[in-house]
Design a protein around this motif. Structure first.
Motif, mmCIF file in Angstrom:
data_model
loop_
_atom_site.group_PDB
_atom_site.id
_atom_site.type_symbol
_atom_site.label_atom_id
_atom_site.label_comp_id
_atom_site.label_asym_id
_atom_site.label_seq_id
_atom_site.Cartn_x
_atom_site.Cartn_y
_atom_site.Cartn_z
ATOM 1 N N SER A 177 0.862 -1.179 0.000
ATOM 2 C CA SER A 177 0.000 0.000 0.000
ATOM 3 C C SER A 177 0.899 1.230 0.000
ATOM 4 N N TYR A 178 0.380 2.356 -0.467
ATOM 5 C CA TYR A 178 1.165 3.583 -0.477
ATOM 6 C C TYR A 178 1.463 4.060 0.942
ATOM 7 N N LEU B 264 4.492 2.016 1.952
ATOM 8 C CA LEU B 264 5.603 2.499 1.137
ATOM 9 C C LEU B 264 6.128 3.829 1.670
ATOM 10 N N GLU B 265 5.228 4.748 1.984
ATOM 11 C CA GLU B 265 5.656 6.052 2.478
ATOM 12 C C GLU B 265 6.347 5.934 3.830
ATOM 13 N N ASP C 8 3.026 3.028 -12.199
ATOM 14 C CA ASP C 8 2.486 4.013 -11.253
ATOM 15 C C ASP C 8 3.076 3.831 -9.862
ATOM 16 N N PHE C 9 3.338 2.582 -9.489
ATOM 17 C CA PHE C 9 3.954 2.324 -8.183
ATOM 18 C C PHE C 9 5.331 2.979 -8.113
ATOM 19 N N LYS D 136 5.331 6.630 -7.722
ATOM 20 C CA LYS D 136 5.104 7.005 -6.328
ATOM 21 C C LYS D 136 6.393 6.878 -5.526
ATOM 22 N N LEU E 244 8.041 10.008 -3.503
ATOM 23 C CA LEU E 244 8.280 9.973 -2.055
ATOM 24 C C LEU E 244 9.759 10.134 -1.729
#
Length: 385
Positions: free
Chosen positions: A47-48, A51-52, A81-82, A85, A89
Motif C-alpha cells: 500500500s502507499y 511504502l511512504e 504508477d507504483f 510514487k 516519495l
C-alpha cells in the motif's frame, strides 16, 4: 570477537540496504524459489501508506546513504504508477544520497516501466542460471515454458537503452560439471561479473524442489571447478565474484567487507527486508520466520528496529557472537574472509532456531579456500597479483 569490536564493525558500515519484497505474484516457476510465487493476481502488494512509512523512515537512520532494492515475485508486475510514487516519495523525504535497484526475471517486459526506471537512474538486474539448458531447467516460466530466450531478448532490450543489466546465478545440481560452459555462455552475454548463489534446501521455507539442492560437497566442487575454469580462461571477464573474492583476500591477507553480502559479516544493523504488511526482517530469506522479525514500520521506526535497544536485534547480535566464538575455538585460518559466514546459513544449520550455529557451508568454504590457497603462489607468479 569481542562484543564492542563487533558493534564497532557494524557501525562502520555507512550504507543502509532496504529491500522491498513487493509481491509474491510472478511470471516464473523457479524450482528453488523461497517465495510462494503465484500468477493468480491475488498476491498482496505494498500500500502507499506502508511504502511512504518505509521511505520516510529510511532517511532517518544513522547511515550516510540508502540503497533501495525492489524485488518480488516479479517486481515489474506492480506497474509503472507504483514506481512513480516511489520516486515522488524519495524526492519528498530524501536527506541523504540514495540509490535504486530493481531485480526482475526479465521474462516479463514493460517498455513504459523500463523507460521510466532508466530515466530515473534505477539499476536493473536479473538472474541467469547458466547455459540455455540449465537456465530452462532451473527457471521455467509459469506453465513449464522455457524462459531463457525471452530473458536474453528482454535483457538485450534493456541494455540497448544504455543500462548494463547484470545478473546473479543460482547454483543447483544442474550446474555442476558445466562450469566452463557456463563461463563461456556468460561471455557471449557480455557479462562483466556474476555471483554464484548456492541453492540449499531448507524445509521450513517450503522451497519447491529438494532434488536439485546442493550439499556442502556439491558447492565446494562447483566453486573449485568454477575457479579452475576461470583460470583456464586467463582470469578475464566474466569474473566469478565468489572465488575472485576469496583469491583477493588470500593474496592480500585482508578482507573487503563491501564485496559479497554473505561474506561481509556486517548485515544485521545495516540490512533489512520489508513485506507488504510492513513487517521487517533482517534479510529476505528470513521473511515469515517470527524469531527473525524486527518489527513493523506501522508501529516502530526503522531506526528503532535496527537499534541495539530492540530486544530482537540485541539477541541476534549475541547469537552472532556465539557463531564467531565457534570459529575462534577451532582456530579457523579463514575467519577474516568469511566473517562467521552468512547468518541465513547458520539459521539453516540450527533448523530455523537461531543464527549462532556454524555456517552450514563452513566446511565447503574451507575446502575451496584451501584449494585456492594451494595455487595462489602460482597465480601470483603468472599474473603479477
Amino acid at each position: 570477537m569481542e562484543k564492542a569490536k563487533y558493534i564497532e564493525a557494524l557501525n562502520e558500515c555507512t550504507g543502509l540496504c532496504v529491500i522491498f519484497q513487493l509481491t509474491d505474484k510472478c511470471v516464473m516457476s523457479c524450482r528453488y524459489c523461497f517465495a510462494k510465487g503465484t500468477n493468480d493476481g491475488k498476491a498482496s502488494t505494498f500500500s502507499y501508506i506502508v511504502l511512504e512509512n518505509v521511505i520516510k523512515q529510511s532517511f532517518k537512520t544513522r547511515h550516510k546513504y540508502v540503497n533501495f532494492e525492489f524485488t518480488g515475485g516479479e517486481a515489474f508486475l506492480v506497474g509503472v504508477d507504483f514506481y512513480k510514487k516511489v520516486v515522488e516519495l524519495q524526492k519528498k523525504y530524501a536527506t541523504k544520497d540514495y540509490f535504486n535497484c530493481i531485480q526482475t526475471s526479465c521474462y516479463y517486459k514493460d517498455e513504459e516501466l523500463i523507460d521510466f526506471l532508466i530515466k530515473n537512474n534505477f539499476q536493473i538486474s536479473t538472474t541467469i542460471d547458466g547455459t540455455e539448458k540449465i537456465h530452462n531447467a532451473n527457471r521455467p516460466a509459469n506453465g513449464g515454458k522455457n524462459s531463457y530466450s525471452q530473458v536474453v531478448e528482454n535483457r538485450e532490450y534493456i541494455r540497448s537503452k544504455g543500462v548494463s543489466c547484470g545478473f546473479i546465478t543460482t547454483v543447483t545440481k544442474n550446474n555442476i560439471g558445466h562450469e566452463k560452459e557456463i563461463l563461456d555462455s556468460f561471455k557471449t552475454l557480455d557479462c562483466h561479473a556474476f555471483h554464484s548463489n548456492p541453492y540449499i534446501y531448507f524445509s521450513k521455507n517450503q522451497v519447491k524442489d529438494q532434488s536439485i539442492a546442493l550439499d556442502g560437497d556439491d558447492f565446494a566442487k562447483y566453486l573449485i571447478n568454477e575457479f579452475n575454469a576461470w583460470l583456464d580462461n586467463g582470469k578475464v571477464e566474466p569474473i566469478p565474484q565468489t572465488v575472485d573474492y576469496m583469491l583477493q583476500c588470500l593474496v592480500s591477507k585482508q578482507a573487503s567487507h563491501d564485496t559479497i553480502c554473505t561474506y561481509g559479516g556486517r548485515c544485521l544493523t545495516n540490512f533489512m527486508a520489508v513485506i507488504p504488511s510492513g513487517d521487517v526482517y533482517t534479510c529476505p530469506k528470513f521473511t515469515g520466520s517470527e524469531n527473525m522479525k524486527l518489527g513493523n514500520v506501522n508501529t516502530s521506526t526503522i531506526a528503532e528496529m535496527l537499534s541495539l535497544d530492540n530486544p530482537t536485534m540485541a539477541d541476534l547480535i549475541n547469537q552472532r557472537l556465539e557463531a564467531f566464538k565457534k570459529c575462534e575455538e577451532r582456530d579457523c585460518k579463514y575467519g577474516y574472509i568469511c566473517n562467521g559466514g552468512c547468518p541465513y546459513h547458520s539459521f539453516i544449520a540450527s533448523d530455523g532456531k537461531n543464527v549462532s550455529e556454524k555456517d552450514c557451508l563452513c566446511e565447503a568454504k574451507i575446502k575451496v579456500m584451501d584449494y585456492i590457497k594451494s595455487v595462489a603462489d602460482c597465480i601470483i607468479e603468472q599474473s603479477g597479483f
